[in-house]
Design a protein around this motif. Structure first.
Motif, PDB file in Angstrom:
ATOM      1  N   GLN A 141       0.843  -1.220   0.000  1.00 56.46           N
ATOM      2  CA  GLN A 141       0.000   0.000   0.000  1.00 56.46           C
ATOM      3  C   GLN A 141       0.865   1.252   0.000  1.00 56.46           C
ATOM      4  OE1 GLN A 141      -2.229  -1.328   3.274  1.00 56.46           O
ATOM      5  NE2 GLN A 141      -3.940  -2.059   2.046  1.00 56.46           N
ATOM      6  N   LYS A 142       1.911   1.227   0.799  1.00 57.85           N
ATOM      7  CA  LYS A 142       2.803   2.395   0.892  1.00 57.85           C
ATOM      8  C   LYS A 142       3.482   2.670  -0.463  1.00 57.85           C
ATOM      9  CE  LYS A 142       7.250   2.697   2.738  1.00 57.85           C
ATOM     10  NZ  LYS A 142       8.244   2.459   3.785  1.00 57.85           N
ATOM     11  N   ILE A 143       4.033   1.633  -1.052  1.00 58.48           N
ATOM     12  CA  ILE A 143       4.766   1.804  -2.319  1.00 58.48           C
ATOM     13  C   ILE A 143       3.799   2.262  -3.416  1.00 58.48           C
ATOM     14  CG2 ILE A 143       6.300   0.657  -4.030  1.00 58.48           C
ATOM     15  CD1 ILE A 143       7.513   0.613  -1.227  1.00 58.48           C
ATOM     16  N   LYS A 145       1.030   3.937  -3.081  1.00 59.98           N
ATOM     17  CA  LYS A 145       0.621   5.324  -2.845  1.00 59.98           C
ATOM     18  C   LYS A 145       1.688   6.284  -3.388  1.00 59.98           C
ATOM     19  CE  LYS A 145      -1.522   7.874   0.835  1.00 59.98           C
ATOM     20  NZ  LYS A 145      -1.571   8.028   2.274  1.00 59.98           N
ATOM     21  N   ILE A 146       2.943   5.931  -3.193  1.00 64.84           N
ATOM     22  CA  ILE A 146       4.037   6.825  -3.623  1.00 64.84           C
ATOM     23  C   ILE A 146       4.299   6.715  -5.129  1.00 64.84           C
ATOM     24  CG2 ILE A 146       6.490   7.452  -3.276  1.00 64.84           C
ATOM     25  CD1 ILE A 146       6.292   6.049  -0.507  1.00 64.84           C
ATOM     26  N   ASN A 147       4.306   5.470  -5.641  1.00 67.59           N
ATOM     27  CA  ASN A 147       4.776   5.247  -7.023  1.00 67.59           C
ATOM     28  C   ASN A 147       3.694   4.822  -8.008  1.00 67.59           C
ATOM     29  OD1 ASN A 147       7.912   5.242  -6.523  1.00 67.59           O
ATOM     30  ND2 ASN A 147       7.039   3.974  -4.921  1.00 67.59           N
ATOM     31  N   GLY A 148       2.498   4.506  -7.529  1.00 71.85           N
ATOM     32  CA  GLY A 148       1.460   3.972  -8.406  1.00 71.85           C
ATOM     33  C   GLY A 148       1.648   2.475  -8.625  1.00 71.85           C
ATOM     34  N   LYS A 149       0.786   1.896  -9.478  1.00 70.35           N
ATOM     35  CA  LYS A 149       0.860   0.450  -9.725  1.00 70.35           C
ATOM     36  C   LYS A 149       2.030   0.108 -10.649  1.00 70.35           C
ATOM     37  CE  LYS A 149      -3.763  -0.899  -8.630  1.00 70.35           C
ATOM     38  NZ  LYS A 149      -4.583  -2.079  -8.611  1.00 70.35           N
ATOM     39  N   VAL A 150       2.436  -1.155 -10.644  1.00 71.08           N
ATOM     40  CA  VAL A 150       3.575  -1.553 -11.485  1.00 71.08           C
ATOM     41  C   VAL A 150       3.133  -2.567 -12.546  1.00 71.08           C
ATOM     42  CG1 VAL A 150       5.228  -1.119  -9.613  1.00 71.08           C
ATOM     43  CG2 VAL A 150       4.304  -3.423  -9.936  1.00 71.08           C
ATOM     44  N   ASP A 151       3.945  -2.666 -13.618  1.00 71.01           N
ATOM     45  CA  ASP A 151       3.598  -3.581 -14.722  1.00 71.01           C
ATOM     46  C   ASP A 151       4.214  -4.966 -14.546  1.00 71.01           C
ATOM     47  OD1 ASP A 151       2.467  -1.371 -16.135  1.00 71.01           O
ATOM     48  OD2 ASP A 151       4.532  -0.720 -16.497  1.00 71.01           O
ATOM     49  N   GLU A 170      -1.635 -11.392  -1.672  1.00 70.35           N
ATOM     50  CA  GLU A 170      -2.600 -10.285  -1.504  1.00 70.35           C
ATOM     51  C   GLU A 170      -1.878  -8.963  -1.736  1.00 70.35           C
ATOM     52  OE1 GLU A 170      -4.516 -10.616   2.362  1.00 70.35           O
ATOM     53  OE2 GLU A 170      -5.206 -12.624   1.846  1.00 70.35           O
ATOM     54  N   ALA A 171      -0.689  -8.843  -1.195  1.00 74.36           N
ATOM     55  CA  ALA A 171       0.109  -7.612  -1.356  1.00 74.36           C
ATOM     56  C   ALA A 171       0.476  -7.405  -2.825  1.00 74.36           C
ATOM     57  CB  ALA A 171       1.364  -7.694  -0.496  1.00 74.36           C
ATOM     58  N   ILE A 172       0.785  -8.499  -3.507  1.00 77.08           N
ATOM     59  CA  ILE A 172       1.123  -8.412  -4.933  1.00 77.08           C
ATOM     60  C   ILE A 172      -0.098  -7.920  -5.720  1.00 77.08           C
ATOM     61  CG2 ILE A 172       1.557  -9.903  -6.974  1.00 77.08           C
ATOM     62  CD1 ILE A 172       3.736 -11.264  -5.140  1.00 77.08           C
ATOM     63  N   ASN A 173      -1.266  -8.466  -5.374  1.00 76.99           N
ATOM     64  CA  ASN A 173      -2.494  -8.053  -6.074  1.00 76.99           C
ATOM     65  C   ASN A 173      -2.818  -6.573  -5.873  1.00 76.99           C
ATOM     66  OD1 ASN A 173      -3.382 -10.163  -7.673  1.00 76.99           O
ATOM     67  ND2 ASN A 173      -4.303 -11.253  -5.936  1.00 76.99           N
ATOM     68  N   ILE A 174      -2.349  -6.018  -4.758  1.00 80.06           N
ATOM     69  CA  ILE A 174      -2.608  -4.588  -4.496  1.00 80.06           C
ATOM     70  C   ILE A 174      -1.852  -3.722  -5.497  1.00 80.06           C
ATOM     71  CG2 ILE A 174      -2.069  -2.694  -2.839  1.00 80.06           C
ATOM     72  CD1 ILE A 174      -2.685  -4.688  -0.570  1.00 80.06           C
ATOM     73  N   ILE A 175      -0.635  -4.083  -5.816  1.00 83.00           N
ATOM     74  CA  ILE A 175       0.247  -3.173  -6.567  1.00 83.00           C
ATOM     75  C   ILE A 175       0.453  -3.560  -8.040  1.00 83.00           C
ATOM     76  CG2 ILE A 175       2.453  -4.249  -5.888  1.00 83.00           C
ATOM     77  CD1 ILE A 175       3.479  -1.322  -5.471  1.00 83.00           C
ATOM     78  N   LEU A 176       0.074  -4.782  -8.396  1.00 82.11           N
ATOM     79  CA  LEU A 176       0.291  -5.221  -9.780  1.00 82.11           C
ATOM     80  C   LEU A 176      -0.874  -4.783 -10.674  1.00 82.11           C
ATOM     81  CD1 LEU A 176       2.232  -6.928 -11.607  1.00 82.11           C
ATOM     82  CD2 LEU A 176       0.796  -8.899 -11.099  1.00 82.11           C
ATOM     83  N   ASN A 177      -0.537  -4.172 -11.791  1.00 80.50           N
ATOM     84  CA  ASN A 177      -1.546  -3.785 -12.782  1.00 80.50           C
ATOM     85  C   ASN A 177      -2.402  -4.970 -13.222  1.00 80.50           C
ATOM     86  OD1 ASN A 177      -1.537  -1.108 -13.371  1.00 80.50           O
ATOM     87  ND2 ASN A 177       0.298  -1.231 -14.647  1.00 80.50           N
TER      88      ASN A 177
END
Ligand code: JHZ
Length: 395
Positions: A141-143, A145-151, A170-177
């Motif tokens: 969530q922190k990353i 918020k700062i950097n947006g989602k990743v590819d 679950e954490a991967i699903n939060i940040i992965l496009n």
């Protein structure tokens, strides 16, 4: 671990990467009973009682992935492949260590997560966008918020080190496009069983993954393996390419081929693991005999490449400083220390194996090709290596 049936007992083991200083030698070292088991429902193979990440991965962590040319080349080749095949704009590495992977990308493109702050400092100093955090939902969530989602997310030899796999994904699903790719690389259980490399089990390696085990966990998080590469790195690893369920990317035949290979070998059956244990016990006896025989002739044995894996072998087989005079290693943070549990001194690699050495125990057996190339002179003068896989022998 809950619902595990234990099949292997590797005895009392110290923390695999806790190299001792001279002062530590006087203190009582903490040891943990290391048993390995299988959950017959998920097919995941894991150690019995994981130690907290905070104890294992701290600000004194000694391992550096840049210590072998083999690893550097593997990361470089993969980076080229990633750019060509997926062309991602933003990449995240979980467990970025000293930057061997991220340094193949532009600093704007990559983010690194590394919980060991002494190691993370190295990449930060190089100017990379790295964070000294453990991988969990809070970090994601922190990353994000700062950097947006990743590819694209890459993680080598890290996911198998985290106990709570549900939280990992679950954490991967939060940040992965939604159309993003996850690439995970870890030692392969099939290789471990086939090559009797029981030293893949140590306190950091909470899991040794099979494709079938990993698929069972990924399913719970709407993630799917669409391609697998078998690598020779670290004695046999699998690189899993994973996508979100609804992503239309085609599943390659490598998934079915690998799944069938694992089932055919018997990775779903307890009896396969019981057979493995029998081979491990026999391997211990043979290795100890080799050491005792050489020792009885008053010949010098040294160790080459002190590894987390060798902590398991040495402690399980009770090979200590009476059998190995010293280890040599290129890692600064391991030098002038002593091996965990067995108290063998570790010295700086002097550039070649010294002339009075006849036998070398290969702790870093997974880099044998690279080491044999480097030590041609030793081999030419009749020097011999002791290796424990697939069966202990002198080569
Ligand atoms: P190496 C570590 O395990 C820990 P280890 C960790 N848990 C993990 O999963 C794997 O890495 C990936 C030295 N060496 O890579 C360098 C030489 O001295 O097998 C290293 O100290 N000369 C994160 O510890 C050691 O050997 C050489 O020429 O089992 C190799 O350690 C070469 C090639 C290596 O990892």
């Amino acid at each position: 671990m809950k619902n595990n049936i234990n099949f292997l007992d590797l005895g009392l083991q110290p923390l695999a990467n806790n190299y001792l200083s001279k002062k530590d030698l006087k203190k009582k070292e903490k040891k943990y009973r290391l048993k390995v088991g299988i959950n017959l429902k998920t097919k995941l193979v894991s150690i019995n009682k994981p130690i907290s990440s905070k104890i294992m991965f701290n600000n004194k962590y000694p391992y550096r992935s840049s210590m072998s040319k083999t690893m550097i080349k593997s990361f470089m080749d993969l980076s080229k492949f990633i750019n060509k095949k997926f062309n991602p704009n933003k990449i995240l590495e979980i467990g970025s260590n000293d930057g061997s992977f991220i340094k193949n990308f532009s600093k704007k493109k990559v983010i690194g997560i590394e919980p060991c702050s002494n190691v993370e400092k190295i990449t930060k100093k190089m100017g990379f966008n790295t964070y000294a955090n453990y991988w969990d939902k809070k970090t994601a969530q922190k990353i994000c918020k700062i950097n947006g989602k990743v590819d694209l997310i890459y993680s080598a030899n890290t996911i198998s080190h985290i106990q709570n796999l549900d939280e990992v994904f679950e954490a991967i699903n939060i940040i992965l496009n939604e159309n993003g790719i996850l690439i995970i690389e870890d030692p392969s259980l099939l290789d471990c069983l086939k090559k009797n490399t029981y030293d893949q089990f140590y306190n950091e390696h909470i899991y040794v993954f099979s494709l079938i085990g990993l698929e069972n966990i990924l399913k719970r998080h709407n993630l799917k393996i669409f391609h697998v590469q078998n690598l020779s790195i670290h004695g046999g690893s699998n690189r899993y390419f994973i996508k979100k369920n609804h992503n239309k990317r085609k599943k390659e035949t490598s998934v079915k081929i690998n799944r069938n290979k694992e089932i055919k070998y018997g990775l779903e059956k307890l009896s396969t693991y019981k057979q493995f244990t029998k081979r491990v016990i026999s391997s211990k006896k043979t290795l100890k005999n080799i050491f005792n025989k050489i020792n009885s002739k008053n010949k010098k044995i040294i160790g080459y490449g002190v590894t987390a894996k060798s902590t398991t072998i040495l402690n399980y087989c009770k090979i200590d400083n009476s059998l190995i005079e010293y280890f040599i290693d290129t890692t600064k943070d391991k030098q002038n220390k002593y091996t965990p549990g067995t108290k063998i001194p570790i010295y700086k690699y002097p550039g070649f194996i010294k002339d009075d050495v006849e036998f070398v125990f290969l702790g870093a057996w997974n880099f044998r090709e690279e080491i044999f190339k480097k030590e041609k002179k030793f081999i030419k003068r009749g020097g011999k290596f002791i290796i424990h896989t697939p069966t202990p022998k002198i080569i």
